[in-house]
Scaffold this motif. Structure first.
Motif, PDB file in Angstrom:
ATOM      1  N   GLU A  51       2.399  13.243   1.939  1.00  0.00           N
ATOM      2  CA  GLU A  51       3.682  12.826   2.497  1.00  0.00           C
ATOM      3  C   GLU A  51       4.159  11.563   1.785  1.00  0.00           C
ATOM      4  O   GLU A  51       3.358  10.796   1.265  1.00  0.00           O
ATOM      5  N   GLN A  52       5.459  11.354   1.816  1.00  0.00           N
ATOM      6  CA  GLN A  52       6.058  10.117   1.326  1.00  0.00           C
ATOM      7  C   GLN A  52       6.464   9.296   2.546  1.00  0.00           C
ATOM      8  O   GLN A  52       7.022   9.837   3.487  1.00  0.00           O
ATOM      9  N   VAL A  53       6.163   8.005   2.510  1.00  0.00           N
ATOM     10  CA  VAL A  53       6.573   7.107   3.595  1.00  0.00           C
ATOM     11  C   VAL A  53       7.289   5.924   2.966  1.00  0.00           C
ATOM     12  O   VAL A  53       7.186   5.683   1.767  1.00  0.00           O
ATOM     13  N   PHE A  54       8.000   5.208   3.796  1.00  0.00           N
ATOM     14  CA  PHE A  54       8.795   4.115   3.270  1.00  0.00           C
ATOM     15  C   PHE A  54       8.363   2.779   3.835  1.00  0.00           C
ATOM     16  O   PHE A  54       9.124   2.063   4.415  1.00  0.00           O
ATOM     17  N   CYS A  55       7.111   2.477   3.638  1.00  0.00           N
ATOM     18  CA  CYS A  55       6.452   1.188   3.775  1.00  0.00           C
ATOM     19  C   CYS A  55       5.177   1.345   4.571  1.00  0.00           C
ATOM     20  O   CYS A  55       5.173   1.841   5.697  1.00  0.00           O
ATOM     21  N   LEU A  56       4.112   0.929   3.945  1.00  0.00           N
ATOM     22  CA  LEU A  56       2.808   0.881   4.599  1.00  0.00           C
ATOM     23  C   LEU A  56       2.401  -0.564   4.884  1.00  0.00           C
ATOM     24  O   LEU A  56       1.324  -0.821   5.381  1.00  0.00           O
ATOM     25  N   GLY A  57       3.280  -1.507   4.550  1.00  0.00           N
ATOM     26  CA  GLY A  57       3.000  -2.908   4.815  1.00  0.00           C
ATOM     27  C   GLY A  57       1.947  -3.506   3.909  1.00  0.00           C
ATOM     28  O   GLY A  57       1.303  -4.486   4.264  1.00  0.00           O
ATOM     29  N   HIS A  61      -5.110   2.100   0.922  1.00  0.00           N
ATOM     30  CA  HIS A  61      -5.612   1.849  -0.434  1.00  0.00           C
ATOM     31  C   HIS A  61      -4.502   1.147  -1.205  1.00  0.00           C
ATOM     32  O   HIS A  61      -3.342   1.569  -1.149  1.00  0.00           O
ATOM     33  N   GLY A  62      -4.846   0.111  -1.956  1.00  0.00           N
ATOM     34  CA  GLY A  62      -3.872  -0.622  -2.749  1.00  0.00           C
ATOM     35  C   GLY A  62      -4.156  -0.541  -4.223  1.00  0.00           C
ATOM     36  O   GLY A  62      -5.280  -0.243  -4.648  1.00  0.00           O
ATOM     37  N   ARG A  63      -3.110  -0.837  -4.989  1.00  0.00           N
ATOM     38  CA  ARG A  63      -3.178  -0.807  -6.464  1.00  0.00           C
ATOM     39  C   ARG A  63      -3.740   0.518  -6.965  1.00  0.00           C
ATOM     40  O   ARG A  63      -4.644   0.564  -7.803  1.00  0.00           O
ATOM     41  N   ALA A 115       1.999  -6.379  -1.352  1.00  0.00           N
ATOM     42  CA  ALA A 115       1.381  -7.211  -2.379  1.00  0.00           C
ATOM     43  C   ALA A 115       0.373  -6.436  -3.219  1.00  0.00           C
ATOM     44  O   ALA A 115       0.012  -6.877  -4.306  1.00  0.00           O
ATOM     45  N   LEU A 116      -0.068  -5.288  -2.720  1.00  0.00           N
ATOM     46  CA  LEU A 116      -1.077  -4.505  -3.432  1.00  0.00           C
ATOM     47  C   LEU A 116      -0.561  -3.119  -3.807  1.00  0.00           C
ATOM     48  O   LEU A 116      -1.288  -2.147  -3.804  1.00  0.00           O
ATOM     49  N   GLY A 117       0.722  -3.031  -4.135  1.00  0.00           N
ATOM     50  CA  GLY A 117       1.306  -1.756  -4.478  1.00  0.00           C
ATOM     51  C   GLY A 117       0.896  -1.291  -5.863  1.00  0.00           C
ATOM     52  O   GLY A 117       0.421  -2.087  -6.672  1.00  0.00           O
ATOM     53  N   PRO A 118       1.043  -0.035  -6.160  1.00  0.00           N
ATOM     54  CA  PRO A 118       1.479   0.974  -5.201  1.00  0.00           C
ATOM     55  C   PRO A 118       0.365   1.282  -4.195  1.00  0.00           C
ATOM     56  O   PRO A 118      -0.814   1.309  -4.529  1.00  0.00           O
ATOM     57  N   ALA A 119       0.804   1.492  -2.965  1.00  0.00           N
ATOM     58  CA  ALA A 119      -0.146   1.712  -1.880  1.00  0.00           C
ATOM     59  C   ALA A 119      -0.061   3.140  -1.384  1.00  0.00           C
ATOM     60  O   ALA A 119       0.975   3.797  -1.488  1.00  0.00           O
ATOM     61  N   LEU A 120      -1.172   3.590  -0.846  1.00  0.00           N
ATOM     62  CA  LEU A 120      -1.179   4.871  -0.155  1.00  0.00           C
ATOM     63  C   LEU A 120      -2.211   4.815   0.956  1.00  0.00           C
ATOM     64  O   LEU A 120      -3.036   3.914   1.016  1.00  0.00           O
ATOM     65  N   GLU A 121      -2.115   5.781   1.815  1.00  0.00           N
ATOM     66  CA  GLU A 121      -3.022   5.868   2.951  1.00  0.00           C
ATOM     67  C   GLU A 121      -3.662   7.251   2.931  1.00  0.00           C
ATOM     68  O   GLU A 121      -2.975   8.245   2.706  1.00  0.00           O
ATOM     69  N   ARG A 178       6.788   4.717  -0.728  1.00  0.00           N
ATOM     70  CA  ARG A 178       7.909   4.780  -1.674  1.00  0.00           C
ATOM     71  C   ARG A 178       8.882   3.626  -1.474  1.00  0.00           C
ATOM     72  O   ARG A 178      10.001   3.655  -1.975  1.00  0.00           O
ATOM     73  N   ALA A 179       8.474   2.586  -0.732  1.00  0.00           N
ATOM     74  CA  ALA A 179       9.346   1.430  -0.526  1.00  0.00           C
ATOM     75  C   ALA A 179       9.530   0.683  -1.850  1.00  0.00           C
ATOM     76  O   ALA A 179       8.820   0.920  -2.824  1.00  0.00           O
ATOM     77  N   GLU A 180      10.457  -0.259  -1.848  1.00  0.00           N
ATOM     78  CA  GLU A 180      10.873  -0.921  -3.084  1.00  0.00           C
ATOM     79  C   GLU A 180       9.715  -1.566  -3.842  1.00  0.00           C
ATOM     80  O   GLU A 180       9.596  -1.416  -5.054  1.00  0.00           O
ATOM     81  N   ALA A 181       8.860  -2.320  -3.156  1.00  0.00           N
ATOM     82  CA  ALA A 181       7.766  -3.007  -3.845  1.00  0.00           C
ATOM     83  C   ALA A 181       6.829  -2.003  -4.524  1.00  0.00           C
ATOM     84  O   ALA A 181       6.439  -2.194  -5.678  1.00  0.00           O
ATOM     85  N   CYS A 182       6.485  -0.958  -3.817  1.00  0.00           N
ATOM     86  CA  CYS A 182       5.589   0.053  -4.406  1.00  0.00           C
ATOM     87  C   CYS A 182       6.292   0.829  -5.520  1.00  0.00           C
ATOM     88  O   CYS A 182       5.659   1.185  -6.523  1.00  0.00           O
ATOM     89  N   GLN A 183       7.579   1.075  -5.357  1.00  0.00           N
ATOM     90  CA  GLN A 183       8.329   1.747  -6.419  1.00  0.00           C
ATOM     91  C   GLN A 183       8.295   0.914  -7.686  1.00  0.00           C
ATOM     92  O   GLN A 183       8.093   1.430  -8.778  1.00  0.00           O
ATOM     93  N   ALA A 184       8.487  -0.409  -7.537  1.00  0.00           N
ATOM     94  CA  ALA A 184       8.501  -1.300  -8.697  1.00  0.00           C
ATOM     95  C   ALA A 184       7.143  -1.360  -9.386  1.00  0.00           C
ATOM     96  O   ALA A 184       7.064  -1.651 -10.578  1.00  0.00           O
TER      97      ALA A 184
END
Length: 152
Positions: free
Chosen positions: A113-119, A134-136, A122-128, A78-84
């Motif tokens: 769960e929601q986390v605030f950055c998976l690092g 996993h990206g995009r 560049a491939l957001g939105p990301a999840l694990e 849910r960090a800024e890049a993935c939110q955008a």
């Protein structure tokens, strides 16, 4: 092995470290899958802290679970890049599917769960999913991942 034995064994392995409570909590969670309530007084005893101090640390950090996680753990960034890039759509999808955020489904299959950055900005939105990044990811891909998780 009982919870007390696990906690005391892990604490003994970290006793020489300065500020060992956090590494011990991570190790206990790695061993048991969560931090059970009965671990709190044992940790307080091991580190000469109050139960309230230990409880405060466990509840302050979102990485620590107080309940066992599901067989599959999905962490949505849910960090800024993935939110955008559309993370809110993923959260909306999970909610629409009736899965409680931050909790495990009643059948024990999935924890979301929601986390605030998976690092993986560049491939957001990301999840694990179970530690695999996993990206995009769009809602359809998330649905497929969740269906696969529920089936396992």
């Amino acid at each position: 092995m009982t919870v007390e034995n696990v906690v005391r064994t892990v604490a003994a392995a970290h006793r020489a470290e300065r500020g060992a409570l956090l590494p011990v909590l991570h190790a206990v969670q790695a061993e048991l899958g969560y931090i059970p309530q009965e671990a709190i007084p044992v940790l307080a005893d091991e580190f000469n802290l109050s139960r309230a101090d230990v409880h405060g640390v466990v509840t302050f950090y979102h990485d620590f679970r107080r309940e066992p996680a599901g067989r599959t753990v999905v962490r949505i960034c849910r960090a800024e890049a993935c939110q955008a890039l559309g993370a809110q759509e993923l959260v909306d999808y999970v909610r629409a599917a009736g899965m409680p955020l931050g909790q495990t489904t009643p059948d024990g299959a999935v924890t979301v769960e929601q986390v605030f950055c998976l690092g993986n900005c560049a491939l957001g939105p990301a999840l694990e999913v179970n530690g695999r990044l996993h990206g995009r990811v769009g809602p359809a891909a998330l649905g497929a991942l969740l269906e696969g998780a529920a089936a396992s």
